[in-house]
Design a protein around this motif. Structure first.
Motif, PDB file in Angstrom:
ATOM      1  N   UNK A   1      35.582 -17.162 -33.390  1.00 26.38           N
ATOM      2  CA  UNK A   1      34.414 -17.714 -32.695  1.00 26.38           C
ATOM      3  C   UNK A   1      34.328 -19.222 -32.914  1.00 26.38           C
ATOM      4  N   UNK A   2      33.964 -19.950 -31.862  1.00 27.92           N
ATOM      5  CA  UNK A   2      33.721 -21.387 -31.922  1.00 27.92           C
ATOM      6  C   UNK A   2      32.254 -21.618 -31.556  1.00 27.92           C
ATOM      7  N   UNK A   3      31.380 -21.605 -32.573  1.00 25.07           N
ATOM      8  CA  UNK A   3      29.933 -21.696 -32.360  1.00 25.07           C
ATOM      9  C   UNK A   3      29.520 -20.619 -31.357  1.00 25.07           C
ATOM     10  N   UNK A   4      28.629 -20.984 -30.436  1.00 28.34           N
ATOM     11  CA  UNK A   4      28.226 -20.035 -29.388  1.00 28.34           C
ATOM     12  C   UNK A   4      28.922 -20.337 -28.074  1.00 28.34           C
ATOM     13  N   UNK A   5      29.841 -21.279 -28.118  1.00 31.37           N
ATOM     14  CA  UNK A   5      30.446 -21.747 -26.878  1.00 31.37           C
ATOM     15  C   UNK A   5      31.558 -20.835 -26.375  1.00 31.37           C
ATOM     16  N   UNK A   6      32.390 -20.357 -27.318  1.00 29.32           N
ATOM     17  CA  UNK A   6      33.614 -19.715 -26.870  1.00 29.32           C
ATOM     18  C   UNK A   6      34.147 -18.796 -27.969  1.00 29.32           C
ATOM     19  N   UNK A   7      34.829 -17.733 -27.553  1.00 29.17           N
ATOM     20  CA  UNK A   7      35.440 -16.799 -28.497  1.00 29.17           C
ATOM     21  C   UNK A   7      36.853 -16.443 -28.033  1.00 29.17           C
ATOM     22  N   UNK A   8      37.784 -16.496 -28.952  1.00 29.41           N
ATOM     23  CA  UNK A   8      39.118 -15.949 -28.703  1.00 29.41           C
ATOM     24  C   UNK A   8      39.117 -14.512 -29.186  1.00 29.41           C
ATOM     25  N   UNK A   9      39.553 -13.576 -28.355  1.00 34.24           N
ATOM     26  CA  UNK A   9      39.433 -12.166 -28.708  1.00 34.24           C
ATOM     27  C   UNK A   9      40.779 -11.495 -28.917  1.00 34.24           C
ATOM     28  N   UNK A  10      40.911 -10.833 -30.058  1.00 33.26           N
ATOM     29  CA  UNK A  10      42.053  -9.987 -30.402  1.00 33.26           C
ATOM     30  C   UNK A  10      43.400 -10.646 -30.082  1.00 33.26           C
ATOM     31  N   UNK A  11      43.638 -11.762 -30.717  1.00 30.65           N
ATOM     32  CA  UNK A  11      44.874 -12.495 -30.488  1.00 30.65           C
ATOM     33  C   UNK A  11      45.988 -11.919 -31.369  1.00 30.65           C
ATOM     34  N   UNK A  12      47.061 -11.464 -30.749  1.00 31.41           N
ATOM     35  CA  UNK A  12      48.275 -11.041 -31.451  1.00 31.41           C
ATOM     36  C   UNK A  12      49.355 -12.074 -31.141  1.00 31.41           C
ATOM     37  N   UNK A  13      49.785 -12.785 -32.186  1.00 33.28           N
ATOM     38  CA  UNK A  13      50.718 -13.899 -31.956  1.00 33.28           C
ATOM     39  C   UNK A  13      51.404 -14.247 -33.263  1.00 33.28           C
ATOM     40  N   UNK A  14      52.675 -14.512 -33.188  1.00 35.38           N
ATOM     41  CA  UNK A  14      53.398 -14.980 -34.367  1.00 35.38           C
ATOM     42  C   UNK A  14      54.291 -16.149 -33.979  1.00 35.38           C
ATOM     43  N   UNK A  15      54.389 -17.111 -34.891  1.00 34.05           N
ATOM     44  CA  UNK A  15      55.213 -18.298 -34.681  1.00 34.05           C
ATOM     45  C   UNK A  15      56.161 -18.406 -35.856  1.00 34.05           C
ATOM     46  N   UNK A  16      57.464 -18.362 -35.577  1.00 36.23           N
ATOM     47  CA  UNK A  16      58.448 -18.532 -36.639  1.00 36.23           C
ATOM     48  C   UNK A  16      58.826 -20.002 -36.736  1.00 36.23           C
ATOM     49  N   UNK A  17      59.340 -20.447 -37.873  1.00 37.90           N
ATOM     50  CA  UNK A  17      59.636 -21.872 -38.066  1.00 37.90           C
ATOM     51  C   UNK A  17      60.616 -22.457 -37.054  1.00 37.90           C
ATOM     52  N   UNK A  18      61.465 -21.633 -36.468  1.00 42.06           N
ATOM     53  CA  UNK A  18      62.478 -22.146 -35.534  1.00 42.06           C
ATOM     54  C   UNK A  18      61.974 -22.239 -34.098  1.00 42.06           C
ATOM     55  N   UNK A  19      60.719 -21.819 -33.851  1.00 41.15           N
ATOM     56  CA  UNK A  19      60.194 -21.779 -32.484  1.00 41.15           C
ATOM     57  C   UNK A  19      59.331 -23.008 -32.183  1.00 41.15           C
ATOM     58  N   UNK A  20      59.366 -23.418 -30.920  1.00 47.95           N
ATOM     59  CA  UNK A  20      58.479 -24.475 -30.427  1.00 47.95           C
ATOM     60  C   UNK A  20      57.755 -23.919 -29.198  1.00 47.95           C
ATOM     61  N   UNK A  21      56.430 -23.966 -29.214  1.00 49.01           N
ATOM     62  CA  UNK A  21      55.621 -23.269 -28.227  1.00 49.01           C
ATOM     63  C   UNK A  21      54.901 -24.216 -27.270  1.00 49.01           C
ATOM     64  N   UNK A  22      54.729 -23.726 -26.054  1.00 49.69           N
ATOM     65  CA  UNK A  22      53.826 -24.336 -25.087  1.00 49.69           C
ATOM     66  C   UNK A  22      52.694 -23.353 -24.823  1.00 49.69           C
ATOM     67  N   UNK A  23      51.455 -23.817 -24.951  1.00 53.06           N
ATOM     68  CA  UNK A  23      50.287 -23.008 -24.586  1.00 53.06           C
ATOM     69  C   UNK A  23      49.778 -23.518 -23.251  1.00 53.06           C
ATOM     70  N   UNK A  24      49.627 -22.615 -22.295  1.00 52.65           N
ATOM     71  CA  UNK A  24      49.145 -23.019 -20.981  1.00 52.65           C
ATOM     72  C   UNK A  24      48.183 -21.965 -20.446  1.00 52.65           C
ATOM     73  N   UNK A  25      47.589 -22.246 -19.280  1.00 51.92           N
ATOM     74  CA  UNK A  25      46.605 -21.335 -18.692  1.00 51.92           C
ATOM     75  C   UNK A  25      45.576 -22.121 -17.905  1.00 51.92           C
ATOM     76  N   UNK A  26      44.627 -21.416 -17.323  1.00 52.45           N
ATOM     77  CA  UNK A  26      43.618 -22.065 -16.486  1.00 52.45           C
ATOM     78  C   UNK A  26      42.606 -22.812 -17.340  1.00 52.45           C
TER      79      UNK A  26
END
Length: 489
Positions: free
Chosen positions: A13-38
């Protein structure tokens, strides 16, 4: 590189503004990620979780590094806000000059040698003793990048790192990031799919739904990690690319409110005429003897590197620059300095910029933000008429934000705020529409929507467009006049 980062059914939760729900995600040291979306889907929120922000309400998060290098619009705006607060200090006999760039970069710097190299490469050496808040948007972003890159991070998080940078700075940053591939895992939040660097190995796609506590449609914005794609999976990668490049067609621009129709201008006179316009600070000349005439129905693109004076020239036109009265400037039939009020000028201008977004800090509804464009005000100080509300709602529907008419502007994502400010600038159908990097911070779909709207304005006969940008691919059909400013040495 360090340990893996793991999120298991994590709701944050980020105050009352926004909530990320049930995030399943793993980042290994050798990976480089791009996060995108609307816009508003939680891209920046997900990145912020990796920096230790937000409140974990359910699930688990493990492996978060202690030293995270973070660059984001929100962090940049927060630094600007902190500097602005110094002006509000109740000390009548002290004039705050703000924190110098040198202090911003080198105080508590983990790698001064690298910071010094980056200052030189980014062309900030001459600005080290200037107040941070006096920098242009691009120069401010460069300071943020230098701070993060020289912090010896265990994880580097860059939220829209390329926005607002000129061509040379962009190329330098991309080259520097390439040197970090084998030593520092990176997570980049990017709205522009075509800006994804070659070293990105995985893509996380965020989506947004609106839920209440019972799981039904309601009022709380929630972000979901919908897709995780390995870049080597060409089929999935191409499908995501197509999804992010959807374009809206058959757009209709809402009509203007008849009660707020602007006075007629003399069509035989230019909208703007600058004669030998000069901007200088002390002995430093930023713009030197610029001659520029903008005629009605003549659309212009203004370009140039960071610090070349683009925003300063715009401020001369709008009357917001202190040197506008020491120059020979003609706007909308007025000779600057001959008794005209600033509001006589501003009524004919629609304006969008990053600095306007930082200034628009009032708590008001999305509908009122658009209506405020009819009054050239930040916030609303009188009740909107039924006709004004109707037109504002038409703009909200066009932007895909009809259900948020009464939502607070300051609770929206950065991209959604920018969309609303563009609608605010367009709502009165001004003779001159000034768009200073209007696509900054917007995802692909919303950027295409904005570009399509601007093209429609250019195709009409009511508004002349002055478009400032760095991205060549964002050129607007219908703009045939170009002015490029050169940074003085």
């Amino acid at each position: 590189m360090g340990n893996s980062i793991s999120l298991k059914k994590a709701t944050v939760a980020f105050d009352e503004r926004f909530t990320l729900t049930e995030i399943d995600w793993s980042i290994t040291p050798s990976q480089h990620w791009m996060i995108t979306g609307s816009n508003g889907s939680g891209k920046s929120a997900l990145a912020a979780v990796l920096a230790g922000m937000g409140e974990i309400t359910t699930g688990q998060i493990s492996g978060l590094p202690k030293n995270v290098g973070l660059v984001s619009f929100e962090a940049q705006a927060e630094l600007i806000a902190q500097e602005l607060k110094k002006d509000d200090a109740d000390i009548m006999d002290v004039i705050s000059v703000g924190t110098p760039v040198r202090e911003m970069i080198f105080d508590q710097c983990a790698d001064p040698e690298l910071a010094t190299q980056l200052v030189e490469k980014f062309g900030l050496s001459a600005l080290l003793d200037r107040a941070f808040r006096k920098l242009s948007t691009g120069e401010t972003r460069k300071v943020m990048l230098i701070r993060a890159l020289s912090s010896k991070p265990d994880l580097l998080i860059l939220d829209e790192p390329f926005d607002g940078l000129d061509v040379d700075a962009l190329a330098m940053l991309q080259a520097h990031l390439e040197t970090l591939i084998s030593t520092v895992p990176m997570v980049l939040v990017l709205n522009r799919f075509d800006e994804m660097p070659d070293f990105i190995t995985h893509v996380a796609y965020m989506d947004k739904t609106v839920i209440d506590k019972k799981g039904n449609e309601g009022k709380n914005d929630a972000g979901h990690l919908t897709l995780i794609i390995d870049r080597q999976d060409k089929t999935a990668f191409n499908e995501l690319y197509q999804l992010l490049h959807l374009k809206t067609t058959d757009l209709n621009i809402p009509e203007i409110d008849a009660a707020n129709k602007l006075p007629e201008l003399d069509p035989s006179q230019p909208l703007v005429c600058l004669k030998n316009a000069t901007i200088k600070y002390g002995d430093t000349i930023i713009v030197d003897k610029l001659n520029w005439t903008i005629e009605p129905n003549q659309h212009w693109q203004l370009s140039g590197p960071n610090g070349s004076g683009k925003t300063g020239v715009l401020s001369l036109i709008t009357g917001d620059h202190p040197q506008c009265y020491t120059n020979d400037i003609f706007v909308f039939g007025f000779q600057r300095g001959n008794g005209e009020s600033i509001w006589q000028i501003k009524q004919f201008i629609g304006y969008v910029s990053t600095s306007l977004q930082w200034e628009y800090r009032v708590s008001t509804s999305c509908r009122n933000v658009i209506v405020s464009g009819l009054y050239d005000s930040i916030g609303m100080y009188s009740k909107a008429t039924d006709s004004q509300k109707k037109i504002a709602d038409e703009w909200l529907e066009l932007l895909g934000m009809k259900d948020r008419a009464d939502s607070p502007f300051n609770k929206l994502s950065y991209g959604d705020q920018r969309l609303l400010l563009i609608a605010r600038a367009m709502v009165k159908r001004p003779p001159l529409l000034i768009l200073d990097e209007p696509c900054l911070g917007l995802d692909d779909m919303n950027r295409q929507l904005v570009l399509a709207l601007i093209e429609k304005i250019c195709a009409g006969s009511e508004t002349t467009v002055l478009y400032v940008n760095h991205h060549a691919e964002d050129r607007i059909s219908g703009i045939e006049h170009y002015l490029e400013l050169v940074k003085k040495q």
